[in-house]
Design an enzyme around this catalytic site. Structure first.
Site, PDB file in Angstrom:
ATOM      1  CD  GLU A 224     -12.322  -3.238  13.203  1.00 18.80           C
ATOM      2  OE1 GLU A 224     -11.404  -3.293  14.278  1.00 18.80           O
ATOM      3  OE2 GLU A 224     -12.467  -2.905  11.761  1.00 18.80           O
TER       4      GLU A 224
ATOM      5  CG  ASN B 168      -1.704   1.606   1.365  1.00 16.42           C
ATOM      6  OD1 ASN B 168      -1.758   2.279  -0.076  1.00 16.42           O
ATOM      7  ND2 ASN B 168      -2.759   0.868   2.524  1.00 16.42           N
TER       8      ASN B 168
ATOM      9  N   GLY C 119     -11.156   8.768   8.101  1.00 16.08           N
ATOM     10  CA  GLY C 119     -12.419   8.370   6.943  1.00 16.08           C
ATOM     11  C   GLY C 119     -13.389   7.785   6.652  1.00 16.08           C
TER      12      GLY C 119
ATOM     13  NE  ARG D  34      -8.578   7.037  19.736  1.00 16.41           N
ATOM     14  CZ  ARG D  34      -7.321   6.528  19.435  1.00 16.41           C
ATOM     15  NH1 ARG D  34      -6.762   5.389  20.040  1.00 16.41           N
ATOM     16  NH2 ARG D  34      -6.393   6.782  18.741  1.00 16.41           N
TER      17      ARG D  34
ATOM     18  CG  HIS E 175     -15.023   1.754   6.806  1.00 16.51           C
ATOM     19  ND1 HIS E 175     -14.032   1.239   6.153  1.00 16.51           N
ATOM     20  CD2 HIS E 175     -13.673   3.325   6.698  1.00 16.51           C
ATOM     21  CE1 HIS E 175     -12.562   1.204   6.277  1.00 16.51           C
ATOM     22  NE2 HIS E 175     -12.928   2.427   6.934  1.00 16.51           N
TER      23      HIS E 175
ATOM     24  NE  ARG F  39     -10.917  13.189   3.445  1.00 16.35           N
ATOM     25  CZ  ARG F  39     -10.490  11.406   3.082  1.00 16.35           C
ATOM     26  NH1 ARG F  39     -11.038  10.548   3.428  1.00 16.35           N
ATOM     27  NH2 ARG F  39      -9.163  10.861   2.566  1.00 16.35           N
TER      28      ARG F  39
ATOM     29  CG  HIS G 259     -13.384   3.728   3.008  1.00 15.69           C
ATOM     30  ND1 HIS G 259     -13.921   4.367   3.772  1.00 15.69           N
ATOM     31  CD2 HIS G 259     -11.964   3.851   3.328  1.00 15.69           C
ATOM     32  CE1 HIS G 259     -13.553   5.319   3.938  1.00 15.69           C
ATOM     33  NE2 HIS G 259     -12.169   4.663   3.763  1.00 15.69           N
TER      34      HIS G 259
ATOM     35  CD  GLU H 109      -9.223  -0.693   3.916  1.00 18.26           C
ATOM     36  OE1 GLU H 109      -9.456  -0.344   2.994  1.00 18.26           O
ATOM     37  OE2 GLU H 109      -8.829  -0.243   5.174  1.00 18.26           O
TER      38      GLU H 109
ATOM     39  NE  ARG I  69      -6.393   1.161  -0.220  1.00 17.84           N
ATOM     40  CZ  ARG I  69      -6.211   3.298   0.643  1.00 17.84           C
ATOM     41  NH1 ARG I  69      -4.772   3.088   0.876  1.00 17.84           N
ATOM     42  NH2 ARG I  69      -7.316   3.907   0.468  1.00 17.84           N
TER      43      ARG I  69
ATOM     44  N   GLY J 100     -13.087   5.439   9.956  1.00 18.16           N
ATOM     45  CA  GLY J 100     -12.253   5.787  10.502  1.00 18.16           C
ATOM     46  C   GLY J 100     -12.425   7.415  10.315  1.00 18.16           C
TER      47      GLY J 100
END
Length: 416
Positions: free
Chosen positions: A352, A8, A231, A303, A227, A260, A199, A403, A110, A229
């Site tokens: 997660e 990646n 992003g 967090r 998803h 973003r 993603h 991934e 990737r 994260g």
């Protein structure tokens, strides 16, 4: 034994994993970073099966399959990606595992943007490299780095096939009504303006992993994959195929993210240009790197935002509310698009690990058959698990994404 090397690459770094595909065990992973700076850095981690007799004797399900690991780091100049791959090969030779004993049968790469051109794992050729380069105008921050990594990897591994796995490929099943923007059709076609989605590798992996966990064919399920994260994106998956997704022509559209903005009235840009004097580059920087949670709360990490909100910080509380409001709206939208919903799966760092986000993003949807079990939701685990209540018509899962493994699987399926 059949190994695949997954790479990646970015403009100034690349990550890698060597995966033994017979067992799908990670043999080694690493990061080469600060490429082109005066001092670069490399880390190489070797994994080996844990050999503690106690774990075997107890046959503890949580202990089964554990590995031990050893990390090796260096700091040195890394002028370009080719030098980075040479350093990676040195790490394998010095610390293992031996590439003579675990030679990769292929290298999987990737690549973020494949446009409308690439919809499946693709063998890298000179023409494919030209296409990736030409598509850099749609992903100027990502495709050039991926191409540098591909070329450097081909020098390091000249005798094995190289396969490009595109983040956008999973979303090539979007119907025209989902990928078409309502602007002048001639302009849109000329400049390739449409929704591509991102993603995709993660969304595909999670949709398949969730179905496997439930013991049901993926083709029978309607799913929403969330998803979350730095992003973030949501995808509606019908029968294993993406039919709607929140990111658009670029990864900027959709949910509120770490830095973003997500969805925003395009007229805001005209207003800021006219009244605040912001140019194109400044607006690009604002929406991609200075907005989202960072722009609202001054903190990009979820967090930190939650901790500040719980301590009474008003901007952080508002940022969290906006984030959850947008997320819940997408879940409801995609439920309506699918017509019937079987599974919602949360994945990636926030999805997660953050029980509060999962609980609050689905709160109030009980009439739609979505009911979270608080104890299950709060329980900590690194494994795929059900967090919905027994009487929930829709099964809600937490599915750790992988991934790199998905890239390795797709790479191997092509070369075989």
């Amino acid at each position: 034994m059949t190994a695949v090397l997954v790479v990646n690459s970015g403009s100034s770094s690349f990550k890698y994993q060597l995966i033994e595909m017979d067992t799908e065990q990670i043999l080694a992973s690493g990061l080469i970073e600060r490429i082109g700076e005066s001092t670069g850095a490399s880390s190489h981690t070797v994994y080996s099966p844990a050999v503690e007799a106690e774990a075997e004797a107890e046959a503890d399900a949580d202990s089964a399959g554990e590995t031990s690991e050893a990390e090796f780091t260096r700091e040195l100049p890394i002028p370009d990606h080719t030098a980075g791959f040479a350093i990676m090969l040195e790490a394998f030779a010095e610390h293992g595992p031996s590439l003579d004993e675990h030679p990769p049968v292929a290298v999987g790469h990737r690549v973020v943007h494949g446009g409308a051109r690439f919809y499946e794992p693709t063998l890298v050729t000179k023409q494919v490299e030209k296409d990736i380069d030409e598509l850099s105008e749609l992903a100027p921050l990502h495709n050039p780095g991926a191409l540098q990594g591909i070329k450097a990897a081909e020098e390091a591994f000249p005798d094995v096939p190289h396969v490009a796995i595109f983040d956008t490929a999973f979303h090539q099943t979007l119907p025209p009504e989902a990928f078409t923007y309502a602007i002048n059709a001639d302009l849109a076609e000329r400049f390739r303006v449409r929704r591509y989605g991102f993603h995709g590798t993660s969304h595909r992996y999670v949709a398949n992993a969730g179905a496997e966990f439930l013991g049901r064919p993926v083709g029978e399920l309607n799913q929403i994959v969330v998803h979350l994260g730095n992003g973030a994106s949501v995808t509606a998956v019908r029968g294993g195929e993406s039919v709607e997704t929140s990111m658009g022509m670029t990864p900027l559209e959709g949910l509120v993210m770490g830095t973003r903005s997500g969805d925003i009235d395009a007229g805001v840009l005209f207003h800021l240009h006219r009244k605040a004097g912001l140019g194109v580059e400044e607006l690009d920087e604002l929406l991609n790197k200075g907005s989202g949670m960072l722009g609202l709360a001054g903190r990009g990490d979820m967090r930190d935002v939650i901790e500040a909100a719980q301590a009474g910080d008003g901007p952080s509380q508002l940022a969290l509310d906006v984030y959850l409001h947008r997320l819940k709206g997408y879940v409801g939208n995609y439920y309506a698009q699918l017509g019937r919903l079987d599974v919602i799966s949360f994945t990636a760092g926030v999805g997660e690990n953050n029980a509060l986000v999962r609980e609050r993003s689905l709160a109030g949807l009980e009439e739609l058959g979505i009911r979270i079990d608080p104890a299950r939701n709060e329980a900590s685990s690194r494994s795929t698990r059900v967090i919905s209540a027994d009487d929930s018509r829709v099964t809600v899962l937490v599915v750790p994404t992988d991934e790199e493994l998905e890239i390795a699987r797709q790479t191997l399926s092509l070369v075989k």
